[in-house]
Design a protein around this motif. Structure first.
Motif, PDB file in Angstrom:
ATOM      1  N   GLU A 167     -15.174  -1.336   3.572  1.00 38.60           N
ATOM      2  CA  GLU A 167     -14.503  -1.366   2.265  1.00 38.60           C
ATOM      3  C   GLU A 167     -14.473  -2.792   1.713  1.00 38.60           C
ATOM      4  N   VAL A 168     -14.042  -3.741   2.578  1.00 33.79           N
ATOM      5  CA  VAL A 168     -13.934  -5.140   2.144  1.00 33.79           C
ATOM      6  C   VAL A 168     -15.307  -5.683   1.744  1.00 33.79           C
ATOM      7  N   ARG A 169     -16.330  -5.335   2.521  1.00 34.69           N
ATOM      8  CA  ARG A 169     -17.680  -5.816   2.192  1.00 34.69           C
ATOM      9  C   ARG A 169     -18.170  -5.253   0.873  1.00 34.69           C
ATOM     10  N   ALA A 170     -17.836  -3.992   0.616  1.00 32.91           N
ATOM     11  CA  ALA A 170     -18.245  -3.378  -0.654  1.00 32.91           C
ATOM     12  C   ALA A 170     -17.587  -4.117  -1.824  1.00 32.91           C
ATOM     13  N   LEU A 171     -16.305  -4.467  -1.654  1.00 37.16           N
ATOM     14  CA  LEU A 171     -15.594  -5.201  -2.711  1.00 37.16           C
ATOM     15  C   LEU A 171     -16.231  -6.567  -2.920  1.00 37.16           C
ATOM     16  N   LYS A 172     -16.565  -7.246  -1.814  1.00 36.70           N
ATOM     17  CA  LYS A 172     -17.185  -8.571  -1.940  1.00 36.70           C
ATOM     18  C   LYS A 172     -18.560  -8.479  -2.594  1.00 36.70           C
ATOM     19  N   ARG A 173     -19.285  -7.413  -2.248  1.00 36.48           N
ATOM     20  CA  ARG A 173     -20.613  -7.242  -2.850  1.00 36.48           C
ATOM     21  C   ARG A 173     -20.501  -7.072  -4.357  1.00 36.48           C
ATOM     22  N   ARG A 174     -19.397  -6.428  -4.797  1.00 25.74           N
ATOM     23  CA  ARG A 174     -19.204  -6.237  -6.228  1.00 25.74           C
ATOM     24  C   ARG A 174     -19.073  -7.595  -6.921  1.00 25.74           C
ATOM     25  N   ILE A 175     -18.324  -8.506  -6.298  1.00 25.69           N
ATOM     26  CA  ILE A 175     -18.173  -9.853  -6.855  1.00 25.69           C
ATOM     27  C   ILE A 175     -19.528 -10.565  -6.866  1.00 25.69           C
ATOM     28  N   ASP A 176     -20.259 -10.466  -5.746  1.00 29.69           N
ATOM     29  CA  ASP A 176     -21.585 -11.089  -5.649  1.00 29.69           C
ATOM     30  C   ASP A 176     -22.532 -10.541  -6.713  1.00 29.69           C
ATOM     31  N   ALA A 177     -22.455  -9.218  -6.919  1.00 29.47           N
ATOM     32  CA  ALA A 177     -23.346  -8.591  -7.894  1.00 29.47           C
ATOM     33  C   ALA A 177     -23.056  -9.115  -9.307  1.00 29.47           C
ATOM     34  N   SER A 178     -21.766  -9.393  -9.601  1.00 27.07           N
ATOM     35  CA  SER A 178     -21.430  -9.899 -10.945  1.00 27.07           C
ATOM     36  C   SER A 178     -22.103 -11.243 -11.179  1.00 27.07           C
ATOM     37  N   ILE A 179     -21.913 -12.168 -10.242  1.00 28.01           N
ATOM     38  CA  ILE A 179     -22.472 -13.504 -10.481  1.00 28.01           C
ATOM     39  C   ILE A 179     -23.994 -13.431 -10.553  1.00 28.01           C
ATOM     40  N   ARG A 180     -24.597 -12.586  -9.709  1.00 29.91           N
ATOM     41  CA  ARG A 180     -26.048 -12.465  -9.757  1.00 29.91           C
ATOM     42  C   ARG A 180     -26.485 -11.943 -11.121  1.00 29.91           C
ATOM     43  N   GLY A 181     -25.720 -10.983 -11.641  1.00 30.45           N
ATOM     44  CA  GLY A 181     -26.026 -10.422 -12.951  1.00 30.45           C
ATOM     45  C   GLY A 181     -25.996 -11.484 -14.043  1.00 30.45           C
ATOM     46  N   TYR A 182     -24.973 -12.354 -14.010  1.00 27.48           N
ATOM     47  CA  TYR A 182     -24.871 -13.401 -15.034  1.00 27.48           C
ATOM     48  C   TYR A 182     -26.008 -14.409 -14.895  1.00 27.48           C
ATOM     49  N   ILE A 183     -26.390 -14.712 -13.651  1.00 32.98           N
ATOM     50  CA  ILE A 183     -27.503 -15.652 -13.455  1.00 32.98           C
ATOM     51  C   ILE A 183     -28.781 -15.049 -14.043  1.00 32.98           C
ATOM     52  N   GLU A 184     -28.997 -13.759 -13.774  1.00 30.47           N
ATOM     53  CA  GLU A 184     -30.190 -13.093 -14.320  1.00 30.47           C
ATOM     54  C   GLU A 184     -30.148 -13.072 -15.850  1.00 30.47           C
ATOM     55  N   GLU A 185     -28.956 -12.838 -16.385  1.00 31.33           N
ATOM     56  CA  GLU A 185     -28.779 -12.850 -17.840  1.00 31.33           C
ATOM     57  C   GLU A 185     -29.156 -14.230 -18.392  1.00 31.33           C
ATOM     58  N   GLY A 186     -28.714 -15.281 -17.695  1.00 33.37           N
ATOM     59  CA  GLY A 186     -29.006 -16.654 -18.117  1.00 33.37           C
ATOM     60  C   GLY A 186     -30.491 -16.974 -18.035  1.00 33.37           C
TER      61      GLY A 186
END
Lengths: 238, 238
Positions: free
Chosen positions: A136-155
């Motif tokens: 559960e905790v890893r899934a939550l952390k992955r969600r945070i990681d996925a956000s930053i990766r998404g913004y980097i890709e957007e940039g």
């Protein structure tokens, strides 16, 4: 009639008040536990010590939480909720991918330097959790990681960020921020907000000094250092 | 006479051979222990399991090390020696502060992705050590931190690095690198050397895409992304 209705509501109000009171006490347990886990380590913190610090009996403590692992999981959940809330707030303003990454780094760094729950997410060892809650905790952390990766890709797409490996970049950013927990002291010379600001600048701008000519020619002969907020920051006494 | 001298040296030679053999076995214990600590955690690794994995008896294991903590300390020492050796090698070539910081980041990242001992320094919890040995390990780590800070300050002085808070910058670099240990899998799509190279680029150049004009005007309207090795790297399949 009005008076009767008021009386009829009273038991419910009393129940609500009791419930609020319990929530406050439960929060106090979590806050104190998070602080102790960070201060002396999860393993070294016993339920007895926690009860002692809270000035309550052990049975009272067990009324709120079944065991230490449940407290740890709740610290993680509180931390991740906090980080996501700060990130959501930071991202209200729209802009380029780089602007979003900056807002993200700053919000994440703040959650680690200003809040024990945020620091728990960065610092505590997931291996202490059971397989199920670790997932559960890893899934939550992955969600945070996925956000930053998404913004980097957007940039990268909107050309505000130089083409790079977004996955590696997100790991580098998170790593630098999570590591703050290992050295940060609230009594240190820099405030949490200052640290968050300087980290944001460092990670997005890099170390490399550039003048427009040097940047084009890819040479290391430079005359004027870039004037940035870090220039002032570097001069501030620490 | 020659023959007599040869015979006289034989016990000494046998002693040396035995010594070498013991050193090799001791190293094998350390290597296996480091691997197990990283794989399943220090706490979860028992001396019995370690002996089993090494296919030796427990008394044989205790012949080499008094206890698990001694093994942990030796893993740290081996890791720090390794990191310092890699750093020394990387810094043979002279150059600007920025060149040195780049060499440093690359060498440090390699020590974490390519060697279990290096990863031990980055990953294992110092709180498992006794107060005395923890002091020793922290002093060794501070020496590494002091080196990178020194190179950053050198870079600021020679204008290859933009003015910044060298202490915070060194923490950001070390944090990003140490964090590699939490996500790196040797079976992953990128080699350790590739990861080290990309990290070096990311941390020194930052994320910000710059054209010479944009850099001067501090605007986010850009037309041409910076052409760097990351451009190629970003396109490589992962």
């Amino acid at each position: 009639m009005k008076e009767a209705s008021k009386r009829a509501h009273e038991p419910w109000k009393a129940f609500q008040a009791r419930q609020r009171n319990q929530d406050i006490k439960r929060d106090a347990v979590l806050q104190t536990a998070a602080h102790m886990f960070l201060e002396q380590g999860y393993r070294r913190t016993s339920m007895s010590e926690l009860a002692k610090r809270l000035q309550i009996t052990k049975p009272a403590l067990y009324y709120y939480f079944h065991n230490k692992e449940q407290i740890l999981v709740e610290c993680y959940r509180a931390g991740i909720t906090l980080i996501e809330t700060l990130l959501d707030k930071a991202l209200v303003s729209r802009g380029t991918g780089l602007t979003k990454v900056k807002a993200y780094i700053e919000a994440y760094a703040k959650s680690v330097v200003l809040y024990d729950f945020g620091r728990c997410v960065a610092m505590l060892d997931e291996n202490e959790l059971s397989t199920e809650t670790r997932k559960e905790v890893r899934a939550l952390k992955r969600r945070i990681d996925a956000s930053i990766r998404g913004y980097i890709e957007e940039g990268i797409a909107d050309k505000s960020i130089a083409p790079c490996d977004a996955k590696l970049a997100s790991f580098a950013m998170s790593g630098a921020i999570n590591w703050i927990g290992t050295w940060y002291k609230p009594s240190g010379p820099l405030s949490g907000v200052e640290i968050a600001g300087r980290f944001t600048h460092l990670l997005t701008e890099g170390l490399h000094a550039r003048t427009s000519t040097a940047s084009r020619q890819n040479t290391i002969t430079r005359t004027t250092p870039r004037k940035t907020s870090a220039t002032k920051a570097g001069k501030a006494s620490r």
